[in-house]
Design an enzyme around this catalytic site. Structure first.
Site, PDB file in Angstrom:
ATOM      1  N   ASN A 181       0.807  -1.232   0.000  1.00  0.00           N
ATOM      2  CA  ASN A 181       0.000   0.000   0.000  1.00  0.00           C
ATOM      3  C   ASN A 181       0.839   1.280   0.000  1.00  0.00           C
ATOM      4  OD1 ASN A 181      -2.533   1.547   0.317  1.00  0.00           O
ATOM      5  ND2 ASN A 181      -1.643   2.045   2.306  1.00  0.00           N
ATOM      6  N   TRP A 231      -4.991  10.376 -13.591  1.00  0.00           N
ATOM      7  CA  TRP A 231      -5.085   9.238 -12.693  1.00  0.00           C
ATOM      8  C   TRP A 231      -5.788   8.057 -13.340  1.00  0.00           C
ATOM      9  CZ3 TRP A 231     -10.031   7.668 -11.763  1.00  0.00           C
ATOM     10  CH2 TRP A 231     -11.057   8.602 -11.879  1.00  0.00           C
TER      11      TRP A 231
HETATM   12  P1  FAD Z   1      -4.055  -4.725   4.798  1.00  0.00           P
HETATM   13  O1  FAD Z   1      -3.258  -3.570   5.263  1.00  0.00           O
HETATM   14  O2  FAD Z   1      -3.844  -6.018   5.463  1.00  0.00           O
HETATM   15  O3  FAD Z   1      -5.572  -4.278   4.908  1.00  0.00           O
HETATM   16  C1  FAD Z   1      -6.658  -5.198   5.054  1.00  0.00           C
HETATM   17  C2  FAD Z   1      -7.712  -4.951   4.000  1.00  0.00           C
HETATM   18  O4  FAD Z   1      -8.252  -3.648   4.159  1.00  0.00           O
HETATM   19  C3  FAD Z   1      -7.189  -5.005   2.590  1.00  0.00           C
HETATM   20  O5  FAD Z   1      -7.124  -6.332   2.133  1.00  0.00           O
HETATM   21  C4  FAD Z   1      -8.221  -4.175   1.857  1.00  0.00           C
HETATM   22  O6  FAD Z   1      -9.378  -4.937   1.552  1.00  0.00           O
HETATM   23  C5  FAD Z   1      -8.596  -3.128   2.870  1.00  0.00           C
HETATM   24  N1  FAD Z   1      -7.802  -1.912   2.642  1.00  0.00           N
HETATM   25  C6  FAD Z   1      -6.568  -1.623   3.121  1.00  0.00           C
HETATM   26  N2  FAD Z   1      -6.188  -0.384   2.740  1.00  0.00           N
HETATM   27  C7  FAD Z   1      -7.197   0.109   1.994  1.00  0.00           C
HETATM   28  C8  FAD Z   1      -7.418   1.346   1.306  1.00  0.00           C
HETATM   29  N3  FAD Z   1      -6.520   2.342   1.342  1.00  0.00           N
HETATM   30  N4  FAD Z   1      -8.566   1.505   0.635  1.00  0.00           N
HETATM   31  C9  FAD Z   1      -9.514   0.535   0.600  1.00  0.00           C
HETATM   32  N5  FAD Z   1      -9.362  -0.655   1.233  1.00  0.00           N
HETATM   33  C10 FAD Z   1      -8.229  -0.861   1.917  1.00  0.00           C
HETATM   34  N6  FAD Z   1      -7.048  -2.237  -2.624  1.00  0.00           N
HETATM   35  C11 FAD Z   1      -7.748  -3.228  -3.208  1.00  0.00           C
HETATM   36  O7  FAD Z   1      -8.228  -4.131  -2.503  1.00  0.00           O
HETATM   37  N7  FAD Z   1      -7.920  -3.245  -4.561  1.00  0.00           N
HETATM   38  C12 FAD Z   1      -7.422  -2.284  -5.377  1.00  0.00           C
HETATM   39  O8  FAD Z   1      -7.646  -2.333  -6.597  1.00  0.00           O
HETATM   40  C13 FAD Z   1      -6.654  -1.245  -4.780  1.00  0.00           C
HETATM   41  N8  FAD Z   1      -6.085  -0.277  -5.550  1.00  0.00           N
HETATM   42  C14 FAD Z   1      -5.344   0.712  -4.939  1.00  0.00           C
HETATM   43  C15 FAD Z   1      -4.790   1.723  -5.733  1.00  0.00           C
HETATM   44  C16 FAD Z   1      -4.030   2.737  -5.150  1.00  0.00           C
HETATM   45  C17 FAD Z   1      -3.449   3.828  -6.016  1.00  0.00           C
HETATM   46  C18 FAD Z   1      -3.827   2.745  -3.755  1.00  0.00           C
HETATM   47  C19 FAD Z   1      -3.013   3.834  -3.118  1.00  0.00           C
HETATM   48  C20 FAD Z   1      -4.381   1.755  -2.962  1.00  0.00           C
HETATM   49  C21 FAD Z   1      -5.152   0.746  -3.534  1.00  0.00           C
HETATM   50  N9  FAD Z   1      -5.753  -0.271  -2.757  1.00  0.00           N
HETATM   51  C22 FAD Z   1      -6.491  -1.252  -3.361  1.00  0.00           C
HETATM   52  C23 FAD Z   1      -5.731  -0.191  -1.275  1.00  0.00           C
HETATM   53  C24 FAD Z   1      -4.579  -0.939  -0.584  1.00  0.00           C
HETATM   54  O9  FAD Z   1      -3.362  -0.599  -1.173  1.00  0.00           O
HETATM   55  C25 FAD Z   1      -4.738  -2.455  -0.617  1.00  0.00           C
HETATM   56  O10 FAD Z   1      -6.030  -2.820  -0.181  1.00  0.00           O
HETATM   57  C26 FAD Z   1      -3.728  -3.133   0.299  1.00  0.00           C
HETATM   58  O11 FAD Z   1      -2.417  -2.780  -0.077  1.00  0.00           O
HETATM   59  C27 FAD Z   1      -3.914  -4.631   0.209  1.00  0.00           C
HETATM   60  O12 FAD Z   1      -2.965  -5.299   0.983  1.00  0.00           O
HETATM   61  P2  FAD Z   1      -3.382  -6.055   2.311  1.00  0.00           P
HETATM   62  O13 FAD Z   1      -4.548  -6.933   2.059  1.00  0.00           O
HETATM   63  O14 FAD Z   1      -2.157  -6.681   2.850  1.00  0.00           O
HETATM   64  O15 FAD Z   1      -3.841  -4.833   3.227  1.00  0.00           O
END
Ligand code: FAD
Length: 484
Positions: free
Chosen positions: A345, A363
């Site tokens: 993230n 974007w």
């Molecule tokens: P963790 O930190 O373990 O978080 C747990 C869950 O929370 C994630 O699996 C996700 O479902 C949700 N989450 C976490 N951060 C965010 C956030 N900022 N916004 C919305 N939900 C969040 N996430 C996606 O699931 N799909 C995408 O297409 C996506 N595109 C992104 C594009 C950009 C430019 C940015 C900056 C972020 C994006 N994210 C997206 C949000 C975030 O980066 C990812 O959800 C996260 O990195 C997933 O890793 P994790 O499951 O280990 O997150």
């Protein structure tokens, strides 16, 4: 209507047998079940999956089929327009009821509404449920009756409204008629020409993979999440649950309950547990934004951004996509995305800021590229997060906040492990220069085997020049907005 007539369970973004409300209700109806997945690339308006999502869907469906098989039933695969396929199945089996879990993006919602109206008009029972969110978008409203546009008050209220029901256990036995099925192999979801998925091997798509990842995360890394979640150099400092959530292999209520149970038992520190749940809250907030702003993936949420003087620059876009910008933190992120289908993230924010600010490219270009290359590409999270970083979104980072890819690198990849992993041509550079190789003297570069411009690119834009150009562009936007 006879209870011996089958019911169809239409799986869509809920590829699991545990805590699946539609499946649970269908089982409780005591009808024989036709378990169905439709590959619908034919209905107008539905956004086709990107390449990495197709890879995931392929494996996730195989996993679901296996679990259903073990429960004594069969997952039927059909392709075509959803409405036509449902008609075919109803004709073939005499089904009199259809169960599904709701979706929240507009084309899918409209499609589901049309199908529901048509089927109920013909005497078929249609029942729908929430499997995807803690709170459906309309369930959390401001006092004035609208939706929240700022995250903090949204989450403050939303977390009080979470469904009090217990999660449903996995259905271990299922039965129903045998129905002709297409073969997944014929759908071409796995890439072949070429097969670029060699680096996707760390993932285990499917419900068992999702539950195992949750357990692993809650058994250790969650304690420390608040501090470590910004560290891309650490292996799995975050949960890695995003693609599992995207395809509904696990639901947020299962996560919510498990984290609360851990906090109550004292195995999860409250500050980390609550912070992790607030990220799930961002997912909920993003779904609300998408629900009320169906064009979130293409149109500026903040309309004044239509005045932004975005550039067109194919070469710069290509350099960004392929991880050849000359900024190691940006390039490592874009290469992680290409190789593994996922990006940390913190790095997503850095690369998105770089595209929209240093390169001044729209974007939407980034949203589209992520849509194709992320295994967790999500219509709500991707669109809302791109707009958040670009400054055009709800509760967005201000446009004048330009991430510095050099200081972000030294701060969040202090050891350099992340950059060294994805930009191996820089691995012998001393830490001091790792995030700004152009600052190294000729002897240091030579010793590290680097020729800038040949083995690793020169920066495609100077940091301070790019930053100033972005700020000037923002001033133009403000002037035009104020004059309008
Ligand atoms: P963790 O930190 O373990 O978080 C747990 C869950 O929370 C994630 O699996 C996700 O479902 C949700 N989450 C976490 N951060 C965010 C956030 N900022 N916004 C919305 N939900 C969040 N996430 C996606 O699931 N799909 C995408 O297409 C996506 N595109 C992104 C594009 C950009 C430019 C940015 C900056 C972020 C994006 N994210 C997206 C949000 C975030 O980066 C990812 O959800 C996260 O990195 C997933 O890793 P994790 O499951 O280990 O997150």
């Amino acid at each position: 209507m006879s209870k011996s007539a089958p019911a169809i369970v239409w799986f869509r973004e809920d590829l699991r047998l545990t805590d699946n409300p539609a499946l649970h209700a269908a089982v409780a109806s005591h009808r024989p079940l036709v378990l169905l997945f439709i590959h619908d690339e034919a209905t107008d308006g539905l956004r086709p999956h990107g390449g990495a999502s197709k890879w995931w869907l392929d494996k996730s469906l195989r996993a679901l089929a296996k679990t259903i098989d073990a429960a004594g039933a069969r997952l039927t695969f059909r392709s075509g327009k959803s409405a036509d396929v449902l008609d075919d199945i109803i004709r073939e089996t005499g089904a009199e009821a259809v169960f599904w879990n709701r979706r929240y993006d507009k084309p899918e919602r409209d499609l589901d509404a049309r199908i529901k109206e048509d089927l109920t008009g013909r005497g078929i029972d249609v029942s729908s449920y929430n499997a995807r969110l803690l709170n459906e978008p309309w369930a959390v409203e401001t006092n004035a009756g609208g939706y929240y546009k700022v995250f903090t008050p949204y989450w403050k209220q939303a977390r009080q409204c979470v469904d009090a029901r217990d999660t449903y256990g996995r259905h271990k036995t299922l039965s129903g008629p045998k129905v002709d099925s297409e073969s997944l192999d014929d759908w071409g979801l796995h890439p072949t020409r070429p097969d670029w998925s060699a680096g996707f091997g760390d993932w285990t798509p499917g419900e068992d993979g999702a539950l195992a990842r949750l357990e692993e995360f809650l058994d250790g890394p969650i304690n420390g999440y608040k501090d470590n979640r910004n560290r891309p150099d650490m292996d799995w400092s975050t949960s890695g649950l995003s693609p599992h959530l995207r395809f509904g292999e696990i639901g947020p209520l299962q996560i919510w309950r498990a984290v609360h149970a851990g906090m109550e038992a004292g195995s999860i520190h409250e500050k980390d547990g609550l912070h992790f749940l607030s990220e799930i809250g961002w997912r909920e907030f993003s779904h609300t934004l998408l629900f009320y702003n169906p064009d979130l993936a293409t149109e500026n949420y903040n309309d004044s951004f239509r005045h932004m003087p975005w550039r067109t620059d194919k070469a710069a876009l290509k350099a960004w996509q392929t991880g050849q910008t000359g900024y190691p933190m940006v390039d490592a992120g874009m290469r992680q995305l290409w190789q593994t289908g996922w990006m940390h993230n913190r790095v997503r924010m850095i690369v998105a800021s770089f595209l929209t600010k240093h390169l001044l490219l729209p974007w939407q270009e980034g949203e589209t590229w992520f849509w194709d290359t992320l295994v967790d590409a999500d219509p709500a999270n991707n669109a809302a997060s791109w707009q958040w970083t670009a400054g055009s979104g709800a509760d967005a980072a201000p446009y004048f906040r330009v991430f510095n890819p050099i200081s972000q690198g030294t701060k969040f990849d202090e050891t350099g492990d992340y950059v060294r992993r994805f930009c191996p041509e820089l691995k012998d550079l001393p830490d001091k220069y790792l995030h700004a190789p152009w600052e190294a003297d000729a002897a240091t570069l030579k010793k590290a085997g680097i020729t800038l411009g040949k083995t690793y690119p020169n920066p495609i834009v100077d940091h301070s020049v790019g930053r100033q150009r972005a700020l000037d562009a923002y001033d133009t936007l403000k002037e035009k907005r104020d004059a309008a």
